[in-house]
Design a protein around this motif. Structure first.
Motif, PDB file in Angstrom:
ATOM      1  N   GLN A 333      67.793   8.895  -6.422  1.00  0.00           N
ATOM      2  CA  GLN A 333      68.189   7.597  -5.861  1.00  0.00           C
ATOM      3  C   GLN A 333      66.977   6.689  -5.724  1.00  0.00           C
ATOM      4  OE1 GLN A 333      68.996  10.648  -4.690  1.00  0.00           O
ATOM      5  NE2 GLN A 333      70.832  10.587  -3.395  1.00  0.00           N
ATOM      6  N   PHE A 334      65.902   7.242  -5.167  1.00  0.00           N
ATOM      7  CA  PHE A 334      64.673   6.476  -4.976  1.00  0.00           C
ATOM      8  C   PHE A 334      64.187   5.923  -6.313  1.00  0.00           C
ATOM      9  CE2 PHE A 334      60.148   5.835  -4.725  1.00  0.00           C
ATOM     10  CZ  PHE A 334      59.886   5.418  -3.418  1.00  0.00           C
ATOM     11  N   GLN A 335      64.160   6.773  -7.311  1.00  0.00           N
ATOM     12  CA  GLN A 335      63.622   6.360  -8.606  1.00  0.00           C
ATOM     13  C   GLN A 335      64.461   5.253  -9.231  1.00  0.00           C
ATOM     14  OE1 GLN A 335      60.701   7.324  -9.730  1.00  0.00           O
ATOM     15  NE2 GLN A 335      60.449   8.679  -7.954  1.00  0.00           N
ATOM     16  N   GLU A 336      65.769   5.395  -9.170  1.00  0.00           N
ATOM     17  CA  GLU A 336      66.632   4.374  -9.779  1.00  0.00           C
ATOM     18  C   GLU A 336      66.552   3.057  -9.002  1.00  0.00           C
ATOM     19  OE1 GLU A 336      71.248   3.711 -11.279  1.00  0.00           O
ATOM     20  OE2 GLU A 336      70.601   5.697 -10.576  1.00  0.00           O
ATOM     21  N   LEU A 337      66.562   3.144  -7.678  1.00  0.00           N
ATOM     22  CA  LEU A 337      66.472   1.932  -6.867  1.00  0.00           C
ATOM     23  C   LEU A 337      65.115   1.254  -7.019  1.00  0.00           C
ATOM     24  CD1 LEU A 337      68.219   3.386  -3.694  1.00  0.00           C
ATOM     25  CD2 LEU A 337      69.115   1.496  -5.075  1.00  0.00           C
ATOM     26  N   LYS A 338      64.062   2.056  -7.115  1.00  0.00           N
ATOM     27  CA  LYS A 338      62.721   1.496  -7.273  1.00  0.00           C
ATOM     28  C   LYS A 338      62.582   0.746  -8.598  1.00  0.00           C
ATOM     29  CE  LYS A 338      57.804   2.715  -6.987  1.00  0.00           C
ATOM     30  NZ  LYS A 338      57.552   1.766  -5.886  1.00  0.00           N
ATOM     31  N   GLU A 339      63.125   1.329  -9.645  1.00  0.00           N
ATOM     32  CA  GLU A 339      63.055   0.682 -10.957  1.00  0.00           C
ATOM     33  C   GLU A 339      63.731  -0.686 -10.941  1.00  0.00           C
ATOM     34  OE1 GLU A 339      64.783   3.333 -13.757  1.00  0.00           O
ATOM     35  OE2 GLU A 339      63.183   4.848 -13.581  1.00  0.00           O
TER      36      GLU A 339
END
Length: 824
Positions: A333-339
């Motif tokens: 989740q973090f990675q997708e939201l950060k991108e």
């Protein structure tokens, strides 16, 4: 020359007159420009009016996050007399001063309700991360003796919110709603989401918000508290039905550390024969803090999550699980939201990657809060929640930190960009957006399972999202217990009816002895506090035991036959016998704009209850007067909060072990509101209202009274909500006034009731004729009872709660859905 002067004077006076009359009628009301300020008055209904003000040189465009009502076609008239422009509907009068721009409100008969203060509208230039906007203030004048209620969940112990200043920024234990209502029968919703100051003093009452393109508020009549609440819900959303099982008893703790431990708690309750409907799994089932809120069972102690869920369901219980508004850096989740630039950068919980207190900042967690204002971010949140947890059949969501946690605050934190502008601009609406995202997505997936969300924060409109808000990580003290009563009542008076608190308080470490974690359950000082909090919790919309330091399961406090254990069991059983009453009152909330926890000022015209913060009605029949002072042990002073409470160091001022006789009888003073006759719930002794009495208490009994004219259905003794059908209910009649009660039933855990699949049976008591009439059943649903019995009991001093049902029965009614009347 005189002619020239006369002409100039005439032109000047005509220009003044034109300026004074410079308004235009609109479809919704009027629009005027007064002293370089645009004033718009818009009727949303005959009882609801919106007031907008902004500088003439600007444009004002806004889509409310809270208000979902579209303006309805409303008949109104406009009449101008001198410097007053009067707008009238069938319910309200709104008066605009064409010289000053101030607005006043009155009832349709002209009774003054609320006035803006002249020159009380203030716009101060403000640069919000590069956007030119304003700090906005609107001041009002209240009557000196007027009481106002609401503003959210406030831990100040006050019922009326006069003569104070409240800085409104969502936090762990204070949940703010920029709304108040008056005992004069009106309400005011300040539609702004930025940090806001509510201030009341003898000179003025005001809202001042840090960011706003204009003043924007809604005034609503109503005549009384229920009418105001009905209008607030009409404006911001109606309340759906919760699953029937959510009204049972819930056990929780910080935290169960394995799936085996979680399931074993449920098994233990079943073995003991103590009712239980829900178990809650707190954090860290996802593993370490770098995987914070991963929505996956990465912790090896939860290696078979489907089996855990199935085991709990096979025990006829339900599971809700902790989810947060933030994510650790190792989660997808973090990675997708950060991108996609959908994370906000400020300190939140947990700050350290190590599970220690205080946080070891040599190992920062990297956890970040997501942007729930962004619809795509809400989609991403649900995508992982649906796949990682909902797919296992988990029954509901414990949405923790929905304010969200904002630690080590720095002003620049508010410069974070969200989908709707700066975080500063929309700060207080965070819980509304976060909770609403989960509700909306689950409703899109299925209508077979009602959404149930337990959440730590709220804002105006959240009642439409199937959420029950709890009062945060409050400490385990008598003072905090006392504060919960007005906190819950004021929250309900904002139109948001579902509320609860951690039974026993969250931080209870002060009661442990000698560094022995969990020993507080054997400490009489904590035992007394816990029992009294539990007895109060039995009369709140959700009965949920939770906290840290001291485990709260009933078997931690002793065994059957011991006073504390028996008192706990008695309260839980009492909750279950009242389920037909509670569930029917839930329907009155959904269908009739009612409230479950009712401040006494809602139902009684008695000056002595206007500011009463220690008693309330549960439904419209049961007066609850919790024991909120220690009677057997000294009161322990506990000063902790969400920061200091996690510090487990021993202190020398912890309560000492005492020899206590919990079998002794005690007493407390109770005020019975005027205008009614009251029955002692336990003995059925009668008292006239309008007096204070000394009432006997015991460790297993708090003062409860029932209003004359009440009809209360009593359910069967069960181990969980759906164990037995309501085919043999006891119907208690409290004579002394005419009465009516509608029993509501449906399928319990789907949205078929929205399609009309439910049934009601109305009971009426005619006091002069001493007759009970059971109406023809209305409606139907799958699984509905075709035949049943009602055991009718007329309350008397011979039929207290301690008596057996067989000794109480006056009449037995065989009921097949057709109307029947009997005389008692």
């Amino acid at each position: 020359m005189k002619k020239v002067y006369f002409t100039l004077l005439t032109i000047f006076l005509m220009s003044l007159a034109a300026k004074a009359q410079s308004y235009q009628k609109t479809q919704l009301g009027l629009k005027a420009v007064i002293n370089a300020t645009v004033v718009e008055i818009q009727f949303y209904s005959p009882q609801i009016v919106r007031v907008i003000k902004y500088p003439e040189k600007d444009n004002f465009q806004k889509k409310s996050l809270s208000v979902i009502k579209n303006p309805e076609k409303t008949r109104f008239s406009i009449d101008k007399k001198a410097d007053k422009i009067l707008l009238k509907t069938d319910a309200l009068q709104v008066i605009l001063n064409s010289n000053t721009g101030s607005v006043s409100f009155a009832s349709h008969t002209g009774k003054a309700l609320l006035n803006e203060k002249e020159s009380g509208t203030v716009f101060t230039d403000f640069n919000d991360t590069g956007s030119k906007t304003y700090t906005v203030t609107q001041s009002f004048i209240l009557d000196k003796k007027e009481s106002v209620y609401g503003l959210g969940i406030l831990q100040n112990g006050k019922m009326s919110q006069r003569n104070q200043k409240v800085h409104m920024v969502q936090n762990n234990t204070w949940d703010f709603v920029t709304f108040f209502q008056s005992d004069k029968g009106y309400g005011l919703f300040w539609d702004n989401y930025s940090p806001t100051d509510f201030s009341d003093n003898p000179e003025e009452t005001s809202f001042k918000s840090e960011v706003g393109d204009g003043v924007d508020y809604y005034f609503m009549g109503g005549g009384n508290a229920d009418g105001v609440i009905a209008n607030m819900r009409g404006l911001t959303g109606q309340v759906p039905m919760f699953p029937k099982w959510t009204f049972g008893f819930w056990q929780s703790r910080e935290r169960y550390k394995s799936q085996n431990e979680t399931v074993e708690v449920v098994k233990k309750y079943r073995d003991l024969g103590v009712p239980l409907d829900g178990i809650i799994q707190d954090w860290q089932y996802w593993g370490d803090n770098y995987h914070w809120n991963g929505m996956s069972f990465l912790n090896p102690e939860f290696s078979k999550p489907q089996q855990m869920v199935d085991d709990i369901h096979n025990l006829n219980a339900h599971l809700i699980i902790s989810i947060w508004s933030s994510f650790g850096p190792k989660t997808p989740q973090f990675q997708e939201l950060k991108e996609k630039n959908m994370l906000m950068d400020f300190q939140t919980w947990p700050q350290s990657g190590k599970d220690v207190w205080p946080p070891d900042m040599n190992f920062p967690s990297g956890v970040q809060v997501y942007d729930p204002y962004n619809p795509e971010a809400r989609d991403i949140y649900w995508k992982y929640l649906n796949k990682g947890l909902f797919s296992f059949g988990i029954d509901g969501w414990w949405m923790d930190s929905t304010e969200p946690d904002h630690l080590d605050f720095k002003p620049k934190d508010f410069d974070n960009k969200t989908f709707l502008g700066s975080f500063r601009k929309v700060r207080n609406a965070f819980p509304l957006m976060a909770v609403g995202g989960v509700y909306d997505h689950q409703r899109e997936v299925t209508s077979d399972k009602r959404v149930f969300i337990l959440t730590r924060s709220a804002f105006a409109g959240q009642q439409r999202y199937g959420a029950n808000t709890w009062s945060g990580d409050v400490n385990s003290s008598w003072e905090m217990l006392r504060n919960q009563i007005p906190a819950g009542l004021n929250f309900s008076l904002c139109g948001i009816p579902y509320w609860n608190s951690d039974i026993g308080g969250f931080f209870a470490g002060a009661y442990n002895r000698g560094g022995n974690a969990g020993s507080g359950a054997k400490n009489p000082a904590y035992q007394e506090l816990y029992v009294r909090w539990l007895q109060f919790g039995a009369f709140t919309p959700m009965m949920r035991s939770h906290g840290t330091d001291v485990p709260r399961e009933i078997y931690q406090f002793g065994k059957k036959g011991e006073p504390i254990y028996d008192a706990i069991e008695k309260s839980i059983n009492l909750r279950y016998t009242l389920l037909p009453y509670i569930y029917s009152n839930a329907w009155k909330i959904t269908n009739g704009q009612s409230s479950m926890m009712r401040a006494l000022m809602m139902d009684f015209e008695d000056d002595k209850v206007k500011d009463m913060n220690s008693e309330y009605l549960f439904g419209q029949s049961i007066l609850v007067a919790p024991v909120i002072n220690a009677q057997y042990t000294p009161e322990t002073i506990v000063k902790t909060n969400e920061d200091t409470g996690w510090d487990k160091k021993d202190t020398s001022d912890k309560p000492k072990t005492l020899a206590v006789d919990f079998t002794q009888k005690k007493s407390k003073k109770v005020y019975l509101p005027a205008g009614a006759i009251w029955y002692d719930f336990w003995t059925n002794n009668k008292y006239n209202g309008g007096q204070e009495i000394e009432q006997e208490t015991a460790i297993d009994k708090i003062p409860l009274f029932v209003k004359a004219g009440s009809i209360i259905p009593i359910g069967p003794k069960v181990q969980y909500v759906n164990e037995k059908k309501w085919d043999d209910l006891e119907i208690r009649i409290y004579e002394g006034a005419d009465g009516e009660f509608t029993l509501y039933e449906d399928e319990g855990d789907n949205y078929n009731y929205e399609k009309g699949k439910y049934a009601t049976i109305t009971f009426k008591w005619n006091d002069s004729k001493k007759t009970v009439t059971v109406s023809k059943q209305k409606g139907s649903f799958s699984g509905m009872l075709k035949e049943r019995k009602f055991k009718v009991v007329k309350a008397s001093s011979k039929t207290g709660m301690s008596d057996t049902a067989s000794e109480q029965i006056d009449k037995v009614i065989s009921y097949n859905g057709n109307e029947v009347s009997i005389k008692l």
